[in-house]
Design an enzyme around this catalytic site. Structure first.
Site, PDB file in Angstrom:
ATOM      1  N   TYR A 174      48.586 -25.904 -32.125  1.00 22.06           N
ATOM      2  CA  TYR A 174      47.460 -25.009 -31.878  1.00 22.06           C
ATOM      3  C   TYR A 174      47.503 -24.546 -30.419  1.00 22.06           C
ATOM      4  O   TYR A 174      48.557 -24.473 -29.829  1.00 22.06           O
ATOM      5  CB  TYR A 174      46.131 -25.674 -32.272  1.00 22.06           C
ATOM      6  CG  TYR A 174      45.091 -24.622 -32.545  1.00 22.06           C
ATOM      7  CD1 TYR A 174      45.296 -23.681 -33.556  1.00 22.06           C
ATOM      8  CD2 TYR A 174      43.956 -24.502 -31.767  1.00 22.06           C
ATOM      9  CE1 TYR A 174      44.397 -22.664 -33.776  1.00 22.06           C
ATOM     10  CE2 TYR A 174      43.039 -23.484 -31.991  1.00 22.06           C
ATOM     11  CZ  TYR A 174      43.260 -22.565 -32.993  1.00 22.06           C
ATOM     12  OH  TYR A 174      42.382 -21.554 -33.218  1.00 22.06           O
ATOM     13  N   ARG A 227      41.126 -10.272 -32.668  1.00 17.28           N
ATOM     14  CA  ARG A 227      40.870 -10.902 -31.368  1.00 17.28           C
ATOM     15  C   ARG A 227      41.462 -12.304 -31.384  1.00 17.28           C
ATOM     16  O   ARG A 227      40.764 -13.290 -31.508  1.00 17.28           O
ATOM     17  CB  ARG A 227      39.364 -10.945 -31.087  1.00 17.28           C
ATOM     18  CG  ARG A 227      39.003 -11.281 -29.652  1.00 17.28           C
ATOM     19  CD  ARG A 227      37.574 -11.767 -29.554  1.00 17.28           C
ATOM     20  NE  ARG A 227      37.344 -12.966 -30.336  1.00 17.28           N
ATOM     21  CZ  ARG A 227      37.666 -14.207 -29.942  1.00 17.28           C
ATOM     22  NH1 ARG A 227      38.271 -14.405 -28.793  1.00 17.28           N
ATOM     23  NH2 ARG A 227      37.404 -15.240 -30.722  1.00 17.28           N
ATOM     24  N   LYS A 245      44.921 -23.785 -37.928  1.00 17.03           N
ATOM     25  CA  LYS A 245      43.615 -24.403 -38.173  1.00 17.03           C
ATOM     26  C   LYS A 245      43.653 -25.312 -39.388  1.00 17.03           C
ATOM     27  O   LYS A 245      43.084 -26.418 -39.382  1.00 17.03           O
ATOM     28  CB  LYS A 245      42.551 -23.317 -38.373  1.00 17.03           C
ATOM     29  CG  LYS A 245      42.175 -22.566 -37.117  1.00 17.03           C
ATOM     30  CD  LYS A 245      41.133 -23.316 -36.286  1.00 17.03           C
ATOM     31  CE  LYS A 245      40.711 -22.511 -35.080  1.00 17.03           C
ATOM     32  NZ  LYS A 245      39.618 -23.102 -34.316  1.00 17.03           N
ATOM     33  N   GLU A 317      37.896 -16.587 -38.577  1.00 20.58           N
ATOM     34  CA  GLU A 317      38.571 -16.896 -37.315  1.00 20.58           C
ATOM     35  C   GLU A 317      39.042 -15.623 -36.618  1.00 20.58           C
ATOM     36  O   GLU A 317      39.706 -14.783 -37.239  1.00 20.58           O
ATOM     37  CB  GLU A 317      39.805 -17.782 -37.565  1.00 20.58           C
ATOM     38  CG  GLU A 317      39.493 -19.236 -37.793  1.00 20.58           C
ATOM     39  CD  GLU A 317      39.028 -19.954 -36.541  1.00 20.58           C
ATOM     40  OE1 GLU A 317      39.283 -19.461 -35.435  1.00 20.58           O
ATOM     41  OE2 GLU A 317      38.411 -21.016 -36.683  1.00 20.58           O
ATOM     42  N   ASP A 318      38.720 -15.502 -35.352  1.00 18.35           N
ATOM     43  CA  ASP A 318      39.288 -14.489 -34.465  1.00 18.35           C
ATOM     44  C   ASP A 318      39.109 -13.057 -34.961  1.00 18.35           C
ATOM     45  O   ASP A 318      40.024 -12.229 -34.852  1.00 18.35           O
ATOM     46  CB  ASP A 318      40.766 -14.798 -34.192  1.00 18.35           C
ATOM     47  CG  ASP A 318      40.919 -16.015 -33.293  1.00 18.35           C
ATOM     48  OD1 ASP A 318      39.881 -16.554 -32.859  1.00 18.35           O
ATOM     49  OD2 ASP A 318      42.049 -16.435 -33.020  1.00 18.35           O
ATOM     50  N   ASP A 340      34.069 -20.170 -36.810  1.00 19.23           N
ATOM     51  CA  ASP A 340      34.409 -21.204 -35.831  1.00 19.23           C
ATOM     52  C   ASP A 340      34.263 -20.703 -34.407  1.00 19.23           C
ATOM     53  O   ASP A 340      33.904 -21.470 -33.511  1.00 19.23           O
ATOM     54  CB  ASP A 340      35.836 -21.692 -36.077  1.00 19.23           C
ATOM     55  CG  ASP A 340      36.178 -22.921 -35.262  1.00 19.23           C
ATOM     56  OD1 ASP A 340      35.331 -23.830 -35.194  1.00 19.23           O
ATOM     57  OD2 ASP A 340      37.282 -22.967 -34.684  1.00 19.23           O
ATOM     58  N   ASP A 341      34.527 -19.420 -34.167  1.00 18.11           N
ATOM     59  CA  ASP A 341      34.414 -18.885 -32.805  1.00 18.11           C
ATOM     60  C   ASP A 341      32.969 -18.856 -32.335  1.00 18.11           C
ATOM     61  O   ASP A 341      32.692 -19.067 -31.153  1.00 18.11           O
ATOM     62  CB  ASP A 341      35.006 -17.473 -32.754  1.00 18.11           C
ATOM     63  CG  ASP A 341      36.457 -17.445 -33.194  1.00 18.11           C
ATOM     64  OD1 ASP A 341      37.263 -18.145 -32.569  1.00 18.11           O
ATOM     65  OD2 ASP A 341      36.770 -16.759 -34.183  1.00 18.11           O
ATOM     66  N   ASN A 482      40.827 -19.288 -23.884  1.00 18.86           N
ATOM     67  CA  ASN A 482      42.177 -19.650 -24.304  1.00 18.86           C
ATOM     68  C   ASN A 482      43.059 -18.403 -24.354  1.00 18.86           C
ATOM     69  O   ASN A 482      42.563 -17.305 -24.532  1.00 18.86           O
ATOM     70  CB  ASN A 482      42.131 -20.277 -25.711  1.00 18.86           C
ATOM     71  CG  ASN A 482      41.512 -21.646 -25.716  1.00 18.86           C
ATOM     72  OD1 ASN A 482      41.834 -22.480 -24.891  1.00 18.86           O
ATOM     73  ND2 ASN A 482      40.613 -21.880 -26.656  1.00 18.86           N
TER      74      ASN A 482
END
Length: 626
Positions: A174, A227, A245, A317-318, A340-341, A482
């Site tokens: 990850y 993103r 993930k 996610e993202d 999750d973000d 990150n």
């Protein structure tokens, strides 16, 4: 005269049923009945017949046909899932392949004799050899590719290696290495590890979901690649995020690999470099928006529920900021949906703050918070902090929000900017004169906690950090962006510029720092502390919706695991070496909250939720085959 063995081979090549070959070695009646019982089905030809007839288990999924996931480690199981004419195919099946660990008896029973070197190695020796090999690679991406290759040929050994060396390998599978992997995904792509759904597939998404070989899916991690970490729009190449993930869902949270499904939804990309890259693996068009985008996502979410049932967890996610908020708001009341973000990041950061205040003293409601970054991560963290303060003080959340200030690219978010703000920023617009820079905001707001979620590196400058140190004896500084290159400051900078007084954590890992003869170990506010245990808690309780109180429960459970010994080293999170135990405790807390709120469907409630969570965890130890 044809030998019985060769005749057996020929017969297997000729006899086919339901589009797949029959299993090679026949079960006895008792074994077939046992396998049928383990699948949860009745008679009618046993589990293979059920699969051929298209009969599915509860929630639209097939059960564990051969009982491997439910067997104890010393129970004999049968590895064949389709019939084969040679054990060579068994060596190509990552779910059951043991490589050189197949015993002499297994090599004879499953036609492996001669296909492997004569030495029989234990799983422990295989693991020792692999970690030694991985350590020879100097480039992190080489380690990533080697681990993905291992996952594709020997699933159990991959997860055994990852669990036993989690602190060493987490940065490889990850962040930060997964970011580089996504950037170069077109070049390192080997074979599908999940489903790709594109605009060209509109009207066919349910059919595509049925193309995935596993039926009993419990968790889907999905991205549209807009993103990726702090790297921007990577389009279809964002698949590395769902794959990574879900690897952590299994290694850290104990979900079965077969129950996890990575998905990338390709609606194009606005990344000009990718559109010009001859090796780009996605749609070569600008990113779709508006009605076209919404209709595709609607079809996807409807198909997921139709194919996998009400209790499948869909983790976003993202996604880009706007879509992330809109999708969560739209589906959180109709699906078991989690971002999750927004929510996972918030939960892990809140846990770190609760833990940090245990170390330095003070209450959450006594702090003043300043964020750099007002996107999905920043506003998600801010809202969960406000909810926790509201819970602790019995004060309306509208009041607790006033202790939290956000800075975006235009400066401090204040009420005079209200009309021009995106909807998710508006709750954070407070009365104040205009302030343009972060340094000026620090001097004006006088925060006790500084949190970076901007995705822009080097923004916590020396002047900013020194200003925090001048205002606070123990400034809490969280540089969360990150990958490592996008971190607002490094651990060394935080400790040096505050003369070793900072309580520091980051989103990506940093090495320990020696300052004035003392070694400081920076904590990592990694979502991997939260989402595996959080997801496990939802699944073991049969939760049908995600509630904010579950996120607070997860934060409190994680914070409780940090010890005074951790605080002495500068750590506000417990070590990752205990992550499976931590995940079980988080799962139990989340499940307990689901039962309390009436959102759990697995009844009756287990007496000991921690033990129950641990008993549900996947084990990567090799099984003995008949």
């Amino acid at each position: 005269m044809i030998s019985m063995r060769r005749s057996h081979h020929l017969l297997l090549r000729l006899v086919l049923g339901c589009g797949v070959g029959r299993r090679r070695r026949a079960f006895s009646e008792s074994t077939s009945a046992a396998a049928s019982d383990m699948d949860g089905g009745g008679g009618g030809g046993g589990p293979v017949a059920a699969e051929c007839n298209g009969k599915a288990g509860p929630g639209g999924g097939m059960g564990d046909v051969y009982g491997e996931d439910r067997a104890t480690e010393d129970q004999l199981i049968t590895p064949w899932t389709v019939s084969v004419a040679s054990g060579y195919n068994l060596l190509r099946d990552p779910h059951h392949n043991k490589g050189s660990a197949f015993t002499e008896k297994e090599r004879d029973a499953h036609y492996l004799r001669g296909l492997l070197p004569p030495a029989v190695l234990s799983q422990e020796l295989q693991e020792k050899r692999l970690i030694h090999t991985l350590r020879q690679y100097e480039v992190p991406l080489q380690r990533y590719v080697a681990l993905m290759d291992l996952q594709e040929r020997n699933e159990k050994l991959f997860y055994k290696l990852l669990i036993d060396h989690v602190e060493e390998l987490l940065p490889v599978v990850y962040t930060p290495t997964v970011g580089e992997a996504c950037q170069k995904y077109g070049s390192i792509f080997r074979r599908p590890q999940g489903l790709f759904i594109s605009l060209k597939d509109k009207g066919k998404i349910l059919e595509i979901l049925k193309n995935w070989p596993e039926r009993n899916i419990q968790v889907i991690v999905v991205t549209d690649g807009e993103r990726i970490l702090g790297l921007g729009d990577l389009g279809c190449q964002g698949m590395g995020i769902p794959v990574g993930k879900l690897s952590l869902y299994t290694a850290l949270g104990g979900l079965r690999p077969s129950a996890c499904l990575p998905i990338t939804i390709d609606v194009g990309t606005n990344n000009e470099e990718l559109l010009k890259d001859e090796f780009y693996i996605g749609l070569r068009q600008k990113r779709a928006t508006g009605k076209e985008y919404a209709e595709l996502l609607d079809e996807f979410m409807d198909a997921v529920k139709q194919n996998y049932g009400e209790k499948v967890l869909v983790q976003f996610e993202d996604f880009g900021n706007r879509n992330a908020f809109e999708l969560l708001a739209k589906y959180r009341h109709t699906h078991l949906a989690f971002n999750d973000d927004i929510q996972g990041t918030a939960s892990v950061v809140l846990a770190g703050l609760i833990s940090a205040l245990r170390a330095v003293g003070g209450r959450l409601a006594e702090q003043r918070f300043l964020f750099l970054g007002a996107g999905e991560a920043g506003t998600g963290i801010a809202e969960l902090i406000a909810l926790e303060m509201s819970k602790q003080t019995k004060t309306p959340v509208e009041e607790t929000r006033k202790k939290i200030w956000l800075v975006d690219s235009k400066g401090l978010i204040i009420r005079s900017r209200l009309e021009s703000l995106q909807h998710f920023k508006k709750p954070w617009a407070h009365e104040h004169e205009p302030v343009k820079t972060l340094l000026e905001s620090v001097k004006a707001i006088k925060p006790t906690v500084l949190i970076g979620s901007s995705g822009v590196g080097k923004t916590f400058t020396k002047e900013v950090v020194e200003a925090m140190a001048s205002l606070n004896e123990k400034p809490i500084i969280l540089a969360l962006s990150n990958p490592t290159s996008q971190s607002e400051c490094t651990a060394e900078e935080a400790y040096t510029w505050t003369q070793g007084r900072a309580i520091f954590a980051s989103g990506s890992p940093f090495d320990p720092v020696n300052y004035n003869g003392k070694t400081y170990v920076p904590g990592q506010a990694n979502n991997a502390y939260i989402f595996p245990g959080f997801g496990l808690g939802l699944i073991i309780s049969g939760a049908i919706r995600v509630n904010d109180d579950m996120l607070l429960a997860a934060s409190e459970a994680l914070a409780a695991q940090a010890t005074p010994e951790n605080f002495k080293k500068g750590l506000i999170y417990p070590p990752f070496s205990n992550i499976r135990k931590i995940s079980a405790l988080i799962a139990a807390s989340v499940a307990a909250k689901a039962y309390e709120l009436g959102l759990a469907s697995h009844l009756p409630r287990p007496k000991d939720l921690v033990k129950y969570a641990e008993s549900c965890m996947y084990s990567p130890v090799y099984r003995n085959y008949r």
